[in-house]
Write an enzyme that holds these catalytic residues in place. Structure first.
Site, PDB file in Angstrom:
ATOM      1  N   LEU A  37      41.482   3.704  32.170  1.00  0.00           N
ATOM      2  CA  LEU A  37      42.283   4.401  31.534  1.00  0.00           C
ATOM      3  C   LEU A  37      43.836   4.360  31.092  1.00  0.00           C
ATOM      4  CD1 LEU A  37      39.532   7.853  31.275  1.00  0.00           C
ATOM      5  CD2 LEU A  37      40.017   5.776  30.180  1.00  0.00           C
ATOM      6  N   HIS A  41      42.537   3.761  25.621  1.00  0.00           N
ATOM      7  CA  HIS A  41      41.381   5.280  25.433  1.00  0.00           C
ATOM      8  C   HIS A  41      41.604   6.551  24.627  1.00  0.00           C
ATOM      9  CE1 HIS A  41      40.804   1.781  28.737  1.00  0.00           C
ATOM     10  NE2 HIS A  41      40.295   1.231  28.058  1.00  0.00           N
ATOM     11  N   GLN A  65      27.491  -7.587  30.007  1.00  0.00           N
ATOM     12  CA  GLN A  65      28.975  -8.552  29.039  1.00  0.00           C
ATOM     13  C   GLN A  65      29.902  -9.257  29.143  1.00  0.00           C
ATOM     14  OE1 GLN A  65      30.194  -4.128  27.614  1.00  0.00           O
ATOM     15  NE2 GLN A  65      31.862  -5.324  28.072  1.00  0.00           N
ATOM     16  N   GLY A 151      37.406   1.230  19.545  1.00  0.00           N
ATOM     17  CA  GLY A 151      38.388   0.988  19.081  1.00  0.00           C
ATOM     18  C   GLY A 151      39.209  -0.443  18.423  1.00  0.00           C
ATOM     19  N   GLN A 157      33.736  -6.858  18.855  1.00  0.00           N
ATOM     20  CA  GLN A 157      33.181  -5.536  19.145  1.00  0.00           C
ATOM     21  C   GLN A 157      32.723  -4.671  18.415  1.00  0.00           C
ATOM     22  OE1 GLN A 157      33.190  -4.222  22.969  1.00  0.00           O
ATOM     23  NE2 GLN A 157      34.001  -2.141  22.494  1.00  0.00           N
ATOM     24  N   VAL A 180      46.028   0.642  20.179  1.00  0.00           N
ATOM     25  CA  VAL A 180      47.824   1.901  20.461  1.00  0.00           C
ATOM     26  C   VAL A 180      48.582   0.674  21.518  1.00  0.00           C
ATOM     27  CG1 VAL A 180      48.438   3.515  22.401  1.00  0.00           C
ATOM     28  CG2 VAL A 180      47.097   4.230  20.478  1.00  0.00           C
TER      29      VAL A 180
HETATM   30  P1  AMP Z   1      36.936  -0.598  27.539  1.00  0.00           P
HETATM   31  O1  AMP Z   1      37.686  -0.138  28.159  1.00  0.00           O
HETATM   32  O2  AMP Z   1      38.435  -2.178  27.536  1.00  0.00           O
HETATM   33  O3  AMP Z   1      35.747  -0.769  27.495  1.00  0.00           O
HETATM   34  O4  AMP Z   1      37.681  -0.167  25.999  1.00  0.00           O
HETATM   35  C1  AMP Z   1      36.893   0.755  25.280  1.00  0.00           C
HETATM   36  C2  AMP Z   1      37.576   1.398  24.141  1.00  0.00           C
HETATM   37  O5  AMP Z   1      38.787   1.344  24.341  1.00  0.00           O
HETATM   38  C3  AMP Z   1      36.835  -0.108  23.240  1.00  0.00           C
HETATM   39  O6  AMP Z   1      36.537   0.481  22.276  1.00  0.00           O
HETATM   40  C4  AMP Z   1      38.329  -0.291  22.800  1.00  0.00           C
HETATM   41  O7  AMP Z   1      38.501  -0.849  21.785  1.00  0.00           O
HETATM   42  C5  AMP Z   1      39.541   0.952  22.632  1.00  0.00           C
HETATM   43  N1  AMP Z   1      40.735   0.573  23.611  1.00  0.00           N
HETATM   44  C6  AMP Z   1      41.098  -0.413  24.204  1.00  0.00           C
HETATM   45  N2  AMP Z   1      42.232  -1.210  24.476  1.00  0.00           N
HETATM   46  C7  AMP Z   1      42.282  -0.476  22.951  1.00  0.00           C
HETATM   47  C8  AMP Z   1      44.210  -0.042  22.279  1.00  0.00           C
HETATM   48  N3  AMP Z   1      45.206  -0.537  23.028  1.00  0.00           N
HETATM   49  N4  AMP Z   1      43.901   0.766  21.414  1.00  0.00           N
HETATM   50  C9  AMP Z   1      42.918   1.347  21.205  1.00  0.00           C
HETATM   51  N5  AMP Z   1      41.774   1.832  21.399  1.00  0.00           N
HETATM   52  C10 AMP Z   1      41.466   0.148  23.149  1.00  0.00           C
END
Ligand code: AMP
Length: 286
Positions: A37, A41, A65, A151, A157, A180
């Site tokens: 995280l 996140h 995936q 995100g 996605q 972010v």
């Molecule tokens: P992941 O753990 O990479 O699968 O991401 C989990 C969720 O966090 C997904 O909905 C991503 O789009 C979101 N997410 C990942 N990086 C960011 C970021 N920098 N800003 C906002 N949301 C994010």
């Protein structure tokens, strides 16, 4: 706000907890993640908090995936730290099932969203979105949310999940959180830890190139090809990154557009490799 969230490992226990919350009239938000995280996140958790009484953060590095040769086995895993961070951000429950609870022996069912999964990331990562659509569907069944937070960082996605939710009639509200970024503009990502110091410094060019495109469009530029050409030149000039794709597309259908003035919202997205690390980023022009 809970300081120490409850950690749930079993699917049946998660479903029971969700049932109890629903019976008590609580609204459930789910924030699906693969862990490791970061502030991106955690911003999703905070947004979930604003919309629900019970915030469930899921942590599952979803094998279906990842393609062969991708980073599934080396993907960063840090459950203990994640639990502390998620608790501080306001998560009530961490649902972190083991692989065999999600895909037990004999597992055969996958969810396929057509067409919009064939382009961009889907073109380079052929079964990626089949894995995403499958795990999102399963996590919805396991956590029974009213609200799901994703995100904008992963724009395709979001488009796929939006289509999935509409087509399969999920009675769940989709909330999309802004990306972010680090102070130099690089989008926060669990994969940034793979970058060397030089690559990390160079990687800020991705967001600069996206901003450059937004500026050109604001100044009246229309030819997507020319805008993409300038972005590519900038990335190649300022970094060792190898461009996988740069795309200017319709934000809903993800169809590439030759004329950048023709669609709104417009999705400008890219994927660039730094050594073996593949980074993606995007901006939306409303
Ligand atoms: P992941 O753990 O990479 O699968 O991401 C989990 C969720 O966090 C997904 O909905 C991503 O789009 C979101 N997410 C990942 N990086 C960011 C970021 N920098 N800003 C906002 N949301 C994010």
């Amino acid at each position: 706000m809970t300081a120490q969230p409850r950690v749930v490992r079993e699917v049946a226990a998660m479903q029971q907890l969700a049932d109890q919350a629903r019976r008590a009239g609580q609204k459930i938000a789910v924030v699906p993640t693969m862990g490791a995280l970061h502030d991106g996140h955690l911003s999703l958790v905070r947004l979930g908090r604003e919309h629900a009484d019970l915030v469930v953060l899921t942590i599952f590095v979803n094998p279906t995936q990842f393609g062969p040769g991708e980073d599934f086995s080396r993907y960063p895993r840090s459950l203990d730290e994640d639990i502390v961070l998620a608790g501080k951000a306001g998560a009530d429950v961490i649902f972190a099932p083991p692989d065999e609870a999600v895909y037990p022996p004999g597992y055969l069912t996958y969810v396929h969203v057509e067409k919009i999964t064939d382009v961009l990331e889907g073109k380079v990562r052929p079964k990626h979105f089949r894995g995403v659509a499958t795990i999102v569907t399963k996590l919805f069944q396991m956590t029974k949310p009213h609200v799901a937070v994703f995100g904008q960082k992963d724009a395709q996605q979001v488009a796929v999940v939006r289509r999935l939710m509409a087509d399969l009639n999920f009675d769940i509200e989709l909330i999309v959180a802004p990306t972010v970024r680090e102070s130099d503009g690089l989008a926060k990502s669990s994969r940034n830890v793979y970058l060397s110091a030089t690559q990390r410094a160079e990687a800020s060019v991705l967001y600069r190139s996206l901003q450059h495109a937004v500026r050109l469009i604001g100044e009246g530029a229309r030819a997507s090809g020319a805008i993409i050409g300038e972005m590519r030149a900038m990335i190649e000039r300022d970094s060792s990154g190898v461009v996988d794709y740069i795309s200017i597309a319709d934000g809903s259908t993800l169809e590439e557009v030759a004329d950048a003035s023709s669609r709104r919202p417009l999705l400008i997205s890219l994927a660039v490799r730094f050594g073996t690390t593949r980074l993606i980023d995007n901006v939306i022009v409303e």
